[in-house]
Design a protein around this motif. Structure first.
Motif, PDB file in Angstrom:
ATOM      1  N   PRO A   2       0.825  -1.199   0.000  1.00 37.30           N
ATOM      2  CA  PRO A   2       0.000   0.000   0.000  1.00 37.30           C
ATOM      3  C   PRO A   2       0.863   1.255   0.000  1.00 37.30           C
ATOM      4  O   PRO A   2       2.013   1.225   0.405  1.00 37.30           O
ATOM      5  N   GLY A   3       0.294   2.332  -0.461  1.00 39.31           N
ATOM      6  CA  GLY A   3       1.018   3.582  -0.517  1.00 39.31           C
ATOM      7  C   GLY A   3       0.853   4.369   0.774  1.00 39.31           C
ATOM      8  O   GLY A   3       0.047   4.010   1.635  1.00 39.31           O
ATOM      9  N   THR A   4       1.613   5.409   0.892  1.00 41.93           N
ATOM     10  CA  THR A   4       1.487   6.247   2.068  1.00 41.93           C
ATOM     11  C   THR A   4       0.461   7.325   1.796  1.00 41.93           C
ATOM     12  O   THR A   4       0.112   7.597   0.657  1.00 41.93           O
ATOM     13  N   ARG A   6       1.096  10.336   2.738  1.00 41.37           N
ATOM     14  CA  ARG A   6       1.812  11.596   2.854  1.00 41.37           C
ATOM     15  C   ARG A   6       2.169  12.189   1.497  1.00 41.37           C
ATOM     16  O   ARG A   6       2.546  13.325   1.372  1.00 41.37           O
ATOM     17  N   THR A   7       2.063  11.357   0.501  1.00 42.17           N
ATOM     18  CA  THR A   7       2.489  11.817  -0.810  1.00 42.17           C
ATOM     19  C   THR A   7       1.383  12.612  -1.475  1.00 42.17           C
ATOM     20  O   THR A   7       0.227  12.247  -1.403  1.00 42.17           O
ATOM     21  N   VAL A   9      -0.455  13.162  -4.503  1.00 38.19           N
ATOM     22  CA  VAL A   9      -0.674  12.527  -5.789  1.00 38.19           C
ATOM     23  C   VAL A   9      -1.818  13.246  -6.480  1.00 38.19           C
ATOM     24  O   VAL A   9      -2.897  13.381  -5.926  1.00 38.19           O
ATOM     25  N   GLU A 170       5.984   8.449 -10.244  1.00 34.58           N
ATOM     26  CA  GLU A 170       7.286   8.775  -9.653  1.00 34.58           C
ATOM     27  C   GLU A 170       7.837  10.079 -10.233  1.00 34.58           C
ATOM     28  O   GLU A 170       8.472  10.848  -9.524  1.00 34.58           O
TER      29      GLU A 170
ATOM     30  N   ARG B  93       1.886  -0.342   6.256  1.00 32.24           N
ATOM     31  CA  ARG B  93       2.632   0.241   7.369  1.00 32.24           C
ATOM     32  C   ARG B  93       2.192  -0.428   8.678  1.00 32.24           C
ATOM     33  O   ARG B  93       1.018  -0.431   9.026  1.00 32.24           O
ATOM     34  N   THR B 145       7.286   0.748   0.849  1.00 28.13           N
ATOM     35  CA  THR B 145       5.959   1.241   0.494  1.00 28.13           C
ATOM     36  C   THR B 145       6.057   2.178  -0.695  1.00 28.13           C
ATOM     37  O   THR B 145       6.774   3.167  -0.645  1.00 28.13           O
ATOM     38  N   ALA B 146       5.327   1.837  -1.748  1.00 33.99           N
ATOM     39  CA  ALA B 146       5.333   2.698  -2.937  1.00 33.99           C
ATOM     40  C   ALA B 146       4.404   3.883  -2.728  1.00 33.99           C
ATOM     41  O   ALA B 146       3.403   3.785  -2.019  1.00 33.99           O
ATOM     42  N   ASN B 147       4.753   5.001  -3.318  1.00 38.10           N
ATOM     43  CA  ASN B 147       3.905   6.195  -3.260  1.00 38.10           C
ATOM     44  C   ASN B 147       2.849   6.101  -4.356  1.00 38.10           C
ATOM     45  O   ASN B 147       3.024   6.618  -5.450  1.00 38.10           O
ATOM     46  N   LEU B 148       1.756   5.433  -4.030  1.00 46.63           N
ATOM     47  CA  LEU B 148       0.702   5.238  -5.025  1.00 46.63           C
ATOM     48  C   LEU B 148      -0.452   6.201  -4.773  1.00 46.63           C
ATOM     49  O   LEU B 148      -0.407   7.012  -3.845  1.00 46.63           O
ATOM     50  N   PRO B 150      -3.251   7.597  -3.162  1.00 45.62           N
ATOM     51  CA  PRO B 150      -3.633   7.340  -1.772  1.00 45.62           C
ATOM     52  C   PRO B 150      -5.060   6.807  -1.629  1.00 45.62           C
ATOM     53  O   PRO B 150      -5.389   6.183  -0.621  1.00 45.62           O
ATOM     54  N   THR B 153      -4.528   2.067  -2.964  1.00 47.86           N
ATOM     55  CA  THR B 153      -3.121   1.693  -2.835  1.00 47.86           C
ATOM     56  C   THR B 153      -2.853   0.203  -2.980  1.00 47.86           C
ATOM     57  O   THR B 153      -1.708  -0.200  -3.106  1.00 47.86           O
ATOM     58  N   SER B 154      -3.886  -0.615  -2.976  1.00 45.14           N
ATOM     59  CA  SER B 154      -3.639  -2.053  -2.891  1.00 45.14           C
ATOM     60  C   SER B 154      -3.181  -2.647  -4.221  1.00 45.14           C
ATOM     61  O   SER B 154      -3.934  -2.722  -5.186  1.00 45.14           O
TER      62      SER B 154
END
Lengths: 254, 254
Positions: A2-4, A6-7, A9, A170, B93, B145-148, B150, B153-154
C-alpha cells in the motif's frame, strides 16, 4: 504494497492509457486496477473482447470498476489517438521503423514535461500475445522498453501498464527540465497529421508513386513513420499540405 | 513491453523473494514470471496453498516454470529468513512497530549496496488480502511502500513483486535512459538533406508555391526548419526525394 498518505498525488486523471486489441477481459480489469493504483483514470480500448467489462474484468479490477464504466471504445487505433499530440507505446522494438526508444522512467519524465507544457500525450499498450502491428506502431511517436532480464522480457498486460503508470507517478516529484518549445510550436493533433498523410497518400496513388501494390504497405509505413517522428506543428502541417498541393498540381485541377 | 538485449543484466539470481502465506496459486505463478522478468530467480514460499505449483500457477508463470520447480518451502517465516542479514518487506505500514519505511526505488539501491558489501538481503511480500501479521513484520528490518494513489493503494501480489524486482534491476542498470538511435537510424548527412531541400525548393519555384517574392525567404526558412528538425535518415531523404519527384511530375518531364 500500500502507498502512504503523505504523498501528494494528483488525482486529476493523468494521460490516457490506450489498450489496443486486448485479448482477455481479466487483463483489462487488472490493467484498470494498475491504472488506478497510479492515479491514471482515463482508459481507452480499441476492439476489446465482448466481455470486456463483464464479471471477470470486474473481479480482476478489485474495485476499479469506475475505470471500466468510464472506458471509451474505439474501432481503430487511429481514432483512439486522434486528439493526442504524442503517443508513447510499450511494445517490442519495431523492425524497419525508425522510432526513438526510451525507458519507462524516461517516459514518465517526458510525459510530465509535455503535460506541463500544455500538450496531450498518451500511453499505448498492445495486445498480450503478439504486440502491436506495424501500422499501429507507425501511430506512435516513441517506443517505451524496460531494461528487463534479456532472457525473459515479456511482461503481462497489467504489468506493462503498471510500470508506465508507476514511473508517471514517480516522475511527479521531478521538475520538468525539457527544452521549451514555446506556444506557437505545439505539435499538430494526430487528427490533423493523419488528414495530411491521407491526402499525401491519395496524391501519391494518383501520380503512380504507390503503384507497386506489393511494396505499397511498406512505403506507406515509412512515410508515416517519418512524419510521425518529425512531429510537425499545426502551421507546419498546413505548410506541408500546401507544398503537396502545389507539387501535385491540385491547385490547378480543382 | 520486452526489454532490450543491449543492457547488462546480471543473471546470477539476485536476492531471494519470499512470499509469505500466499493464498492463490495463480498469483504465485504470476509472481514467478515477474521475478524472472527482473532477473530474480530464488523464490521462497511460506505455507503456500496445496496447488502452489499446479496447472494454474504454471499457466500464470508464462514460462517461468524453473522458478516454481526451484522454489523452497518453509513452514514459518522465521525459517525462511534465517540465513538472511536484512529483510525488506512490502506490506502495509505496521502499527505499533517502529520500522524505517522506504520506497521501492530506495530499496533497490539499498539492496544493491548491501550485496556489494557481502551481505545477504532479501525481499518479503505478505499475503494478498491481509498483509503480514505483527510477528512476521517484526522479522523485517525495513518496510517498503510505494507512493501510489492514496485513494487506491492495494497492489496485487505479482505487481508488488514486480515493483521490487524492477527497482532492484534499475538500481543496477548502467544502460542510459536516453533515446537510442540504432545503426540504421543515423540521420542523413547535412549534404544529403540540403540536396533534397534544394530540389524541393526548385520544384516549388516551378509550381508557383514560392511565387510571392516578399514571402519567399520566410517560407523557405519554415520548410528548412521543419526538415532540419525532423532529422530524416539517409533512406528517408531518398523517400522524400522520390515523393517530391513523383508529385511534381519530374519523372515524366525528364
Amino acid at each position: 504494497m500500500p502507498g502512504t498518505d503523505r504523498t501528494k498525488v494528483s488525482l486529476s486523471g493523468g494521460p490516457p492509457m490506450i489498450l489496443c486489441r486486448p485479448q482477455r477481459a481479466e487483463n483489462i480489469g487488472s490493467a484498470a486496477r494498475a491504472m488506478l493504483n497510479c492515479g491514471l483514470t482515463e482508459m481507452r480500448l480499441v476492439s476489446p473482447p465482448d466481455d470486456w467489462k463483464g464479471e471477470k474484468a470486474r473481479n480482476a479490477s478489485s474495485g476499479a470498476d469506475a475505470l471500466l464504466d468510464g472506458a471509451r471504445l474505439f474501432a481503430t487505433l487511429a481514432e483512439a489517438v486522434a486528439d493526442l499530440t504524442h503517443v508513447f507505446a510499450a511494445t517490442a522494438r519495431p523492425r524497419n521503423i525508425v522510432k526513438p526508444v526510451i525507458t519507462p522512467r524516461a517516459a514518465g519524465v517526458a510525459l510530465r514535461a509535455l503535460v506541463a507544457e500544455g500538450h496531450r500525450p498518451g500511453f499505448l499498450v498492445g495486445p498480450e500475445r503478439f504486440g502491436l502491428e506495424n501500422d499501429e506502431v507507425s501511430l506512435a511517436d516513441t517506443i517505451v522498453t524496460a531494461n528487463l532480464n534479456p532472457a525473459f522480457t515479456s511482461l503481462n498486460l497489467a504489468q506493462a501498464v503498471l510500470l508506465l503508470g508507476y514511473e508517471w507517478l514517480e516522475a511527479g516529484n521531478v521538475a520538468p527540465e525539457t527544452t521549451h518549445l514555446g506556444r506557437a510550436e505545439e505539435p499538430a493533433t494526430k487528427e490533423a497529421l493523419m488528414g495530411f498523410l491521407g491526402r499525401l497518400e491519395a496524391d501519391l496513388l494518383a501520380t503512380g508513386f504507390l503503384a507497386n501494390e506489393g511494396r505499397r504497405p511498406h512505403t506507406v509505413r515509412d512515410i508515416r513513420a517519418f512524419f510521425q517522428r518529425a512531429r510537425p506543428t499545426g502551421p507546419e502541417v498546413g505548410l506541408l499540405d500546401g507544398i503537396v498541393r502545389s507539387l501535385s498540381g491540385r491547385n490547378k485541377r480543382t
